[in-house]
Structures are given as C-alpha cells and as structure tokens.
Write an enzyme that holds these catalytic residues in place. Structure first.
Site, PDB file in Angstrom:
ATOM      1  N   GLY A   1      67.922 -35.243 -35.500  1.00 19.03           N
ATOM      2  CA  GLY A   1      68.411 -33.891 -35.712  1.00 19.03           C
ATOM      3  C   GLY A   1      69.504 -33.555 -34.723  1.00 19.03           C
ATOM      4  O   GLY A   1      69.212 -33.258 -33.563  1.00 19.03           O
TER       5      GLY A   1
ATOM      6  N   LYS B   1      55.838 -21.001 -26.496  1.00 18.96           N
ATOM      7  CA  LYS B   1      57.150 -20.657 -27.052  1.00 18.96           C
ATOM      8  C   LYS B   1      57.029 -19.540 -28.092  1.00 18.96           C
ATOM      9  O   LYS B   1      57.902 -18.682 -28.207  1.00 18.96           O
ATOM     10  CB  LYS B   1      57.793 -21.899 -27.674  1.00 18.96           C
TER      11      LYS B   1
ATOM     12  N   HIS C   1      56.767 -16.394 -26.168  1.00 20.70           N
ATOM     13  CA  HIS C   1      58.114 -16.170 -25.624  1.00 20.70           C
ATOM     14  C   HIS C   1      59.002 -15.501 -26.667  1.00 20.70           C
ATOM     15  O   HIS C   1      59.703 -14.527 -26.382  1.00 20.70           O
ATOM     16  CB  HIS C   1      58.693 -17.519 -25.194  1.00 20.70           C
ATOM     17  N   ASN C   2      58.978 -16.013 -27.893  1.00 20.82           N
ATOM     18  CA  ASN C   2      59.849 -15.456 -28.932  1.00 20.82           C
ATOM     19  C   ASN C   2      59.393 -14.077 -29.376  1.00 20.82           C
ATOM     20  O   ASN C   2      60.220 -13.232 -29.739  1.00 20.82           O
ATOM     21  CB  ASN C   2      59.910 -16.412 -30.122  1.00 20.82           C
TER      22      ASN C   2
ATOM     23  N   ARG D   1      70.520 -36.706 -40.939  1.00 23.70           N
ATOM     24  CA  ARG D   1      70.721 -37.040 -42.354  1.00 23.70           C
ATOM     25  C   ARG D   1      72.195 -37.020 -42.729  1.00 23.70           C
ATOM     26  O   ARG D   1      72.645 -37.784 -43.576  1.00 23.70           O
ATOM     27  CB  ARG D   1      69.958 -36.053 -43.241  1.00 23.70           C
TER      28      ARG D   1
ATOM     29  N   GLU E   1      60.843 -11.864 -26.928  1.00 23.19           N
ATOM     30  CA  GLU E   1      62.288 -11.799 -27.209  1.00 23.19           C
ATOM     31  C   GLU E   1      62.576 -10.772 -28.303  1.00 23.19           C
ATOM     32  O   GLU E   1      63.537  -9.998 -28.205  1.00 23.19           O
ATOM     33  CB  GLU E   1      62.754 -13.190 -27.637  1.00 23.19           C
ATOM     34  N   TYR E   2      61.741 -10.742 -29.356  1.00 24.23           N
ATOM     35  CA  TYR E   2      61.907  -9.749 -30.416  1.00 24.23           C
ATOM     36  C   TYR E   2      61.908  -8.342 -29.828  1.00 24.23           C
ATOM     37  O   TYR E   2      62.753  -7.507 -30.158  1.00 24.23           O
ATOM     38  CB  TYR E   2      60.749  -9.846 -31.416  1.00 24.23           C
TER      39      TYR E   2
ATOM     40  N   MET F   1      71.494 -27.288 -31.739  1.00 26.60           N
ATOM     41  CA  MET F   1      70.635 -27.517 -30.578  1.00 26.60           C
ATOM     42  C   MET F   1      70.539 -29.007 -30.275  1.00 26.60           C
ATOM     43  O   MET F   1      70.764 -29.437 -29.140  1.00 26.60           O
ATOM     44  CB  MET F   1      69.239 -26.945 -30.840  1.00 26.60           C
ATOM     45  N   GLY F   2      70.181 -29.794 -31.281  1.00 29.25           N
ATOM     46  CA  GLY F   2      69.950 -31.223 -31.058  1.00 29.25           C
ATOM     47  C   GLY F   2      71.168 -31.960 -30.542  1.00 29.25           C
ATOM     48  O   GLY F   2      71.066 -32.804 -29.652  1.00 29.25           O
TER      49      GLY F   2
END
Length: 310
Positions: free
Chosen positions: A7, A174, A177-178, A31, A181-182, A11-12
């Site tokens: 990927g 995580k 964490h998100n 891919r 973040e919201y 990010m990757g």
C-alpha cells in the site's frame, strides 16, 4: 533491516520513504503500477529474507482482510505481519489467530500523522506480543518522531510510541485517539463559526492564529486550521460536508458497551451526520410541531422544488 510494505498511497508512500531515510531497505507493493518495487505479493515475499516483516497499509475492512489472508498462505513461521491501517480492533484477534495457527506473528499498529508524517514522524500505538513487537521495533523507531526534551534538556521517553498491550490494543488506542480528534475539530469549528457570526470581530483568521502560542488550547489541529484559513479566509471553496471513517462510531459504541459517559465525542459524531443533510427531516418535524401547537410560521417548499411523483 528489511521491510515489506503493501500500500503505497499518501500514507504508505511517505512511510516507505521515511523508513528508507533511516537506512532500512523497503520493498514496496501496490496494486497500481508506478512506485511499486515488485508486481505481486508473491514477489514481495520472495524479495525478503526470513524472518520477514510485512506491513499492510491498505483500506480497512475487506481489502485488509483479503491481504492478510493471502499473506498467511505465502509467509513462513517466524515472519510477522503488521496491520497499520484503521482496522477495527476486533478484526485483529481474528487475524492473529489465523496467522498464529501457521506460526506467523501479528502486530496491530495505530498510526497518526497524516500527510505530514514524512517530515514530522508518526505517532504509533502498537498491540502484540513483546517478541513480535521487538522484530518490528527498528521500523517503529524510524517512523516515530524524535523524542522531545524536558525542561532539563533530557529526552522524554515514550513520546510518539507506545506498546499499548496485546493484539488489538494498538487499534483500540488509535480508535479512542480518533474519537478525541472528532471532538477537538468540532470545538474548533464551532468557535470559528461564532467568531465569524459576530460583527465585532474584524479579523477571524487573526484571532485563531493568535491562539497558537501561549494559550491552553493550542494544538497541531489548531495550526492546521490557521493554515486552512490562510488559504481560504472565509472557507468559501469547500462545503460543510464531513465524512467519518468509522473510528468515531466504534468509540461511541464502546462507550455505550462500557457505560462510559461520552457526550462530547458522541455529539461531534452526530454533527458529521447532520453535515450530510441538505434538508433535515428532524427539523421539518420540529417546524411542523411548532406550527401545530403555536401557529408558528413555516417556510414552505417552493413549487418548483417539490419532488414530482414518478
């Protein structure tokens, strides 16, 4: 060490580059042709020396599940798979058991840093056995931000990386964490709207920029809002439509399951749902009720806007 990375998106791709800059070898697969170093998962596994570490950085859900299943058929005992996407923590236990039956280790890694991680580093929340995490540690050390210094000039341990617990703990951390973040983004957004609504405030972007130094509400998210307002002071180029990628929903569901009061995060999640409604059915019902009990005026839909029957 060597790392296989599946990927190579926003990010990757940046993560692969940061790991390479730290002196490690990365064999990348995607891919889509272009940046990839090999043309298949078989080619990726074949290019790595045992014991292998393969990091999966593809969309959560079926794409990740399928990739992990395929790796389970290609890897060997002693190898380790890392899921660095936004998978739900319950998927981690399934993946770990499936791979564990073949002697393959599994680590889940919650990754935060977005498109800025290449230069700033990524915050990492990791779940798995101590043995499996140790096999990946050089990569974690390459990806994480440099440790900040305390007032005495000593490096502060732990900043930017945590081995949160067994399999699933990384993605659970995580997820929370998100959810936070919201709520932070919602609070900044509401503050921005109130400032913009008041004629007394002549420089809304300036007020928000003034909060980035010395205040108790300064944060990287606030810095990003300042950046957005520099590019578009009245945010006229975008619509107020906000998606959610799942973690906020999972966080609220976990709060319900454990009877943890979470009104702020829940409200921020529901606010995103509201953002997707052009004409709220809830508010239609409210307007109709006000008219029924108090004779309050309602705003009728214009004739040309009424949906015609098929």
């Amino acid at each position: 060490m060597q790392l296989g990375l599946i990927g190579l998106g926003k990010m990757g791709g940046n993560m692969a580059e940061r790991v390479r800059r730290a002196g490690h070898e990365v064999v990348g697969y995607d891919r889509a042709p272009g940046k990839r170093d090999v043309d298949s998962l078989e080619g990726l596994v074949g290019a790595l020396s045992a014991p292998r570490v393969v990091w999966v950085m593809v969309p959560a859900g079926d794409p990740t599940r399928q990739t992990v299943r395929e790796l389970g058929e290609l890897l060997e005992p002693g190898d380790v798979v890392v899921d660095g996407g936004n998978s739900k923590f319950t998927d981690d236990q399934v993946h770990a058991q499936m791979l564990g039956e073949k002697g393959i280790g599994y680590v889940d890694a919650g990754v935060s840093g977005g498109v800025w991680g290449l230069e700033n580093g990524y915050a990492l929340m990791v779940g798995g056995s101590a043995e499996d995490v140790a096999k990946v540690q050089p990569v974690f050390d390459a990806l994480r931000p440099p440790s900040p210094e305390d007032a005495s000039g000593e490096a502060m341990p732990g900043a930017g990386f945590v081995h949160a617990g067994p399999v699933g703990a990384g993605h659970y951390a995580k997820m929370v964490h998100n959810g936070i973040e919201y709520a932070l983004m919602q609070a900044y957004g509401e503050g921005y709207e109130l400032l913009a609504a008041k004629d007394l405030i002549e420089d809304v972007p300036g007020v928000i920029a003034s909060w980035t130094q010395g205040t108790v509400i300064r944060s990287w998210l606030l810095d990003l809002l300042v950046r957005a307002l520099q590019e578009d002071p009245q945010l006229e180029k975008i619509t107020g439509y906000a998606e959610d990628s799942g973690e906020g929903r999972w966080t609220v569901q976990e709060a319900i399951d454990h009877a943890v009061p979470m009104p702020t995060i829940a409200a921020s999640l529901f606010a995103r749902f509201v953002s997707r409604q052009e004409d709220s059915p809830t508010m239609k019902a409210v307007a109709a009720l006000r008219n029924q009990f108090g004779g309050h005026a309602v705003h009728a839909v214009k004739a040309q806007e009424v949906e015609r029957p098929a």
